[in-house]
Write an enzyme that holds these catalytic residues in place. Structure first.
Site, PDB file in Angstrom:
ATOM      1  N   TRP A 156       0.816  -1.220   0.000  1.00  0.00           N
ATOM      2  CA  TRP A 156       0.000   0.000   0.000  1.00  0.00           C
ATOM      3  C   TRP A 156       0.846   1.265   0.000  1.00  0.00           C
ATOM      4  O   TRP A 156       0.302   2.345  -0.199  1.00  0.00           O
ATOM      5  CB  TRP A 156      -0.920   0.012   1.236  1.00  0.00           C
ATOM      6  N   ASN A 157       2.164   1.176   0.267  1.00  0.00           N
ATOM      7  CA  ASN A 157       2.906   2.444   0.444  1.00  0.00           C
ATOM      8  C   ASN A 157       3.177   3.174  -0.867  1.00  0.00           C
ATOM      9  O   ASN A 157       3.296   4.391  -0.885  1.00  0.00           O
ATOM     10  CB  ASN A 157       4.177   2.256   1.282  1.00  0.00           C
ATOM     11  N   PRO A 181      -3.325  -6.225  -5.574  1.00  0.00           N
ATOM     12  CA  PRO A 181      -2.846  -5.058  -4.825  1.00  0.00           C
ATOM     13  C   PRO A 181      -3.177  -5.210  -3.344  1.00  0.00           C
ATOM     14  O   PRO A 181      -3.965  -6.084  -2.960  1.00  0.00           O
ATOM     15  CB  PRO A 181      -3.639  -3.910  -5.438  1.00  0.00           C
ATOM     16  N   GLY A 234       6.811  -6.271  -0.216  1.00  0.00           N
ATOM     17  CA  GLY A 234       6.104  -6.204   1.070  1.00  0.00           C
ATOM     18  C   GLY A 234       7.035  -6.614   2.191  1.00  0.00           C
ATOM     19  O   GLY A 234       8.256  -6.469   2.082  1.00  0.00           O
ATOM     20  N   SER A 235       6.450  -7.150   3.233  1.00  0.00           N
ATOM     21  CA  SER A 235       7.236  -7.452   4.423  1.00  0.00           C
ATOM     22  C   SER A 235       8.100  -8.692   4.219  1.00  0.00           C
ATOM     23  O   SER A 235       7.769  -9.582   3.431  1.00  0.00           O
ATOM     24  CB  SER A 235       6.299  -7.673   5.607  1.00  0.00           C
ATOM     25  N   GLU A 256      11.046  -7.872  -3.076  1.00  0.00           N
ATOM     26  CA  GLU A 256      11.493  -6.565  -2.554  1.00  0.00           C
ATOM     27  C   GLU A 256      10.943  -6.485  -1.142  1.00  0.00           C
ATOM     28  O   GLU A 256       9.750  -6.222  -0.961  1.00  0.00           O
ATOM     29  CB  GLU A 256      10.912  -5.423  -3.396  1.00  0.00           C
ATOM     30  N   LEU A 257      11.801  -6.718  -0.154  1.00  0.00           N
ATOM     31  CA  LEU A 257      11.300  -6.881   1.216  1.00  0.00           C
ATOM     32  C   LEU A 257      11.716  -5.713   2.108  1.00  0.00           C
ATOM     33  O   LEU A 257      12.037  -4.641   1.618  1.00  0.00           O
ATOM     34  CB  LEU A 257      11.777  -8.235   1.750  1.00  0.00           C
ATOM     35  N   CYS A 290      10.218   1.525   2.219  1.00  0.00           N
ATOM     36  CA  CYS A 290      11.218   0.528   2.629  1.00  0.00           C
ATOM     37  C   CYS A 290      12.630   1.067   2.467  1.00  0.00           C
ATOM     38  O   CYS A 290      13.586   0.437   2.907  1.00  0.00           O
ATOM     39  CB  CYS A 290      11.027  -0.764   1.856  1.00  0.00           C
ATOM     40  N   GLU A 387      12.032  -2.052  11.413  1.00  0.00           N
ATOM     41  CA  GLU A 387      11.697  -1.054  10.400  1.00  0.00           C
ATOM     42  C   GLU A 387      10.594  -0.177  11.005  1.00  0.00           C
ATOM     43  O   GLU A 387       9.530  -0.681  11.352  1.00  0.00           O
ATOM     44  CB  GLU A 387      11.197  -1.777   9.151  1.00  0.00           C
ATOM     45  N   GLU A 464      14.584  -4.335  -9.723  1.00  0.00           N
ATOM     46  CA  GLU A 464      13.512  -3.717 -10.516  1.00  0.00           C
ATOM     47  C   GLU A 464      14.040  -2.420 -11.103  1.00  0.00           C
ATOM     48  O   GLU A 464      14.747  -1.659 -10.435  1.00  0.00           O
ATOM     49  CB  GLU A 464      12.276  -3.467  -9.648  1.00  0.00           C
TER      50      GLU A 464
HETATM   51  P1  ADP Z   1       2.767  -4.513   5.146  1.00  0.00           P
HETATM   52  O1  ADP Z   1       3.133  -4.959   6.527  1.00  0.00           O
HETATM   53  O2  ADP Z   1       3.591  -3.429   4.617  1.00  0.00           O
HETATM   54  O3  ADP Z   1       1.300  -4.326   4.917  1.00  0.00           O
HETATM   55  P2  ADP Z   1       2.580  -7.078   3.925  1.00  0.00           P
HETATM   56  O4  ADP Z   1       3.708  -7.954   3.537  1.00  0.00           O
HETATM   57  O5  ADP Z   1       1.681  -7.554   5.005  1.00  0.00           O
HETATM   58  O6  ADP Z   1       3.242  -5.713   4.233  1.00  0.00           O
HETATM   59  O7  ADP Z   1       1.671  -6.723   2.674  1.00  0.00           O
HETATM   60  C1  ADP Z   1       2.143  -6.613   1.353  1.00  0.00           C
HETATM   61  C2  ADP Z   1       1.203  -7.334   0.441  1.00  0.00           C
HETATM   62  O8  ADP Z   1       1.190  -8.715   0.810  1.00  0.00           O
HETATM   63  C3  ADP Z   1      -0.261  -6.883   0.520  1.00  0.00           C
HETATM   64  O9  ADP Z   1      -0.822  -6.929  -0.770  1.00  0.00           O
HETATM   65  C4  ADP Z   1      -0.892  -7.928   1.410  1.00  0.00           C
HETATM   66  O10 ADP Z   1      -2.257  -8.094   1.161  1.00  0.00           O
HETATM   67  C5  ADP Z   1      -0.131  -9.156   0.974  1.00  0.00           C
HETATM   68  N1  ADP Z   1      -0.136 -10.265   1.943  1.00  0.00           N
HETATM   69  C6  ADP Z   1      -0.232 -10.216   3.287  1.00  0.00           C
HETATM   70  N2  ADP Z   1      -0.207 -11.467   3.813  1.00  0.00           N
HETATM   71  C7  ADP Z   1      -0.107 -12.328   2.763  1.00  0.00           C
HETATM   72  C8  ADP Z   1      -0.053 -13.764   2.639  1.00  0.00           C
HETATM   73  N3  ADP Z   1      -0.091 -14.551   3.702  1.00  0.00           N
HETATM   74  N4  ADP Z   1       0.026 -14.285   1.391  1.00  0.00           N
HETATM   75  C9  ADP Z   1       0.066 -13.482   0.306  1.00  0.00           C
HETATM   76  N5  ADP Z   1       0.026 -12.136   0.365  1.00  0.00           N
HETATM   77  C10 ADP Z   1      -0.062 -11.567   1.578  1.00  0.00           C
END
Ligand code: ADP
Length: 484
Positions: A156-157, A181, A234-235, A256-257, A290, A387, A464
């Site tokens: 979402w960022n 998304p 994402g995370s 990209e973590l 990030c 973070e 990327e």
């Molecule tokens: P943040 O902590 O920044 O929200 P996330 O890694 O939780 O980071 O989210 C990044 C993306 O990963 C979002 O689109 C979220 O919906 C998705 N996401 C979260 N959990 C899962 C999962 N278990 N499997 C697949 N995608 C996921």
């Protein structure tokens, strides 16, 4: 939301060239993080809809991979133009659902679109090789071919740019792509799909599946054998999970973590430039990127002067919704984000840190976090390892160059790093010693489409942007021609 072009507000998922409700009719609420107000209700899709999008992508692949690079470049350029023609509306949608100031959203739309333009040009140059042979009756040739169907999960960022950064290279080389998304920001993704449709993409080549059950959608994407590549931003926690899940069908992965960016200010730095860089790197997007400076390491001799100048600059920040004139720090994305930032600051203050600015948490009951500077921070505090993802700058003190390098590298992460120095020898030594995928030297903002963005260690796999970003979507095929 007041837009010039209301058709950009789409709430259904875009699957196989059709706008689709969820099979069971469920919807989820999209809110404005600045006010908590409901913006829209989006289709809450799940496993079946995701599987349909993948199967449409697989079907579309047969003809899409036969198009020429020039034809795919023309589509990308058209889409790029449509995005830039609608930049203002797309920026409003982005700010409304994500919270960042409008100026930053305008910047993100242009930055995101730049990947489409870049890869439209770059894919024409995905050359293979003729390799000098090892035997006179044989020839060795390499071809580059699209990996196949790609599934992408985005955060979402940067609700727009994190999508185009993946979709552009995929579509440029002939890979269909299905995007999920973040559930916090589906509207920016769907607006991109609307413009892709207008650009003329064939059905199934680009789908957007929105839904709140990320684990279910991710599970389908990672287990479906038609998907040949997963691209995730994402995370680190979710990235590791997706890598594990992808192992069962040996998919290629790009990850990209998370990061834990050091921002080092040496005694010989231009302090005003360092403050300007720190402000941009730390407080942009309310600290929710990030690559945001996460640990400001400042050398003894300039620690106090840097802290004072930074405090002066932070005093000029203004929190507020994107609709408020002059506001340059938006809200945090949700309550969980707020609780995390609050916890880290409280832990630091309890363990002896001092708040030079802020330190008071939120403004009333809102999701606006008061920009904060913490001094006397040490590596024993939680904030050193986590973070932050909020507008909080912790200042650590160091004595020698070696000490700074050791502190900077003392983390499992390795995405962005920054340092300010003017001594040429030091610039080389520190650049080489930092265990990071990216180093900003006397620069606080380093992302652009021409450069390879990515991390080492637990910050990710792959790059990327740039010409290197194309390789992540290509397979190298070796042809051995015999009997010559
Ligand atoms: P943040 O902590 O920044 O929200 P996330 O890694 O939780 O980071 O989210 C990044 C993306 O990963 C979002 O689109 C979220 O919906 C998705 N996401 C979260 N959990 C899962 C999962 N278990 N499997 C697949 N995608 C996921």
């Amino acid at each position: 939301m007041e837009l010039k072009n209301q058709t950009l507000i789409r709430t259904k998922s875009y699957i196989n060239g059709q706008w689709c409700d969820a099979d069971d009719g469920r919807e989820f609420v999209v809110t404005d993080p600045a006010t908590g107000a409901e913006l829209a209700r989006a289709a809450d899709c799940g496993a079946a809809e995701t599987a349909r999008a993948i199967s449409a992508a697989q079907q579309a692949f047969a003809s899409f991979k036969m198009t020429t690079a020039k034809e795919r470049a023309a589509l990308l350029r058209r889409w790029h133009q449509l995005i830039m023609d609608n930049q203002e509306d797309l920026a409003v949608i982005l700010s409304a659902e994500q919270g960042k100031p409008l100026a930053e959203s305008r910047g993100e739309i242009a930055y995101g679109a730049s990947y489409l333009e870049w890869y439209a040009e770059e894919a024409k140059r995905a050359y293979g090789d003729v390799i000098p042979t090892f035997a006179n009756d044989k020839r060795i040739i390499t071809l580059k071919q699209p990996v196949g169907v790609v599934a992408a999960i985005t955060p979402w960022n940067f609700p727009s740019a994190m999508i185009t950064r993946k979709v552009a290279p995929a579509l440029a080389v002939g890979c269909p792509i299905v995007v999920k998304p973040s559930e916090e920001t589906p509207l920016s993704a769907l607006a991109l799909a609307e413009l892709a449709e207008q650009a003329g993409y064939p059905a199934g080549v680009f789908s957007v599946v929105c839904g709140t059950d990320a684990a279910v959608i991710g599970g389908v994407m990672t287990s479906n054998p038609s998907v040949r590549k997963i691209s995730f931003t994402g995370s680190t926690r979710v990235g590791k999970l997706l890598m594990e899940q992808s192992a069962s069908t040996v998919k290629k992965v790009s990850m990209e973590l998370g990061g834990n960016a050091p921002f080092i200010v040496f005694d010989d730095a231009d302090l005003d430039a360092a403050v300007a860089g720190a402000m941009a790197s730390k407080y942009r997007n309310a600290g929710q990127t990030c690559v945001c400076a996460n640990r400001l390491l400042v050398q003894d001799g300039v620690y106090d002067a840097f802290a004072d100048k930074l405090a002066e600059a932070v005093a000029g920040l203004k929190t507020g919704a994107y609709t408020v004139e002059g506001a340059n720090v938006g809200p945090l994305i949700n309550r969980a984000a707020l609780a995390k930032v609050n916890g880290l600051v409280r832990d630091a203050l309890d363990k002896g840190a001092t708040a030079l600015a802020g330190g008071v948490g939120t403004d009333g009951d809102s999701q606006f976090y008061t920009p904060t500077i913490l001094t006397n921070v040490t590596a024993e505090m939680d904030i050193f390892n986590e973070e932050i993802f909020g507008p909080v700058a912790p200042l650590y003190r160091f004595g020698t160059e070696q000490e700074a390098i050791e502190m900077a590298n003392d983390t499992p992460f390795g995405l962005a790093s920054y340092f300010y120095a003017r001594d040429m020898g030091r610039v080389w030594r520190v650049s080489e010693a930092l265990e990071y995928g990216m180093v900003g030297i006397n620069e606080g903002i380093i992302s652009n489409e021409a450069a390879p963005f990515g991390g080492v260690k637990e910050s990710g796999i792959g790059r990327e942007g740039s010409r290197y970003g194309l390789d992540d979507y290509l397979e190298l095929k070796y042809l051995c021609m015999g009997g010559i």
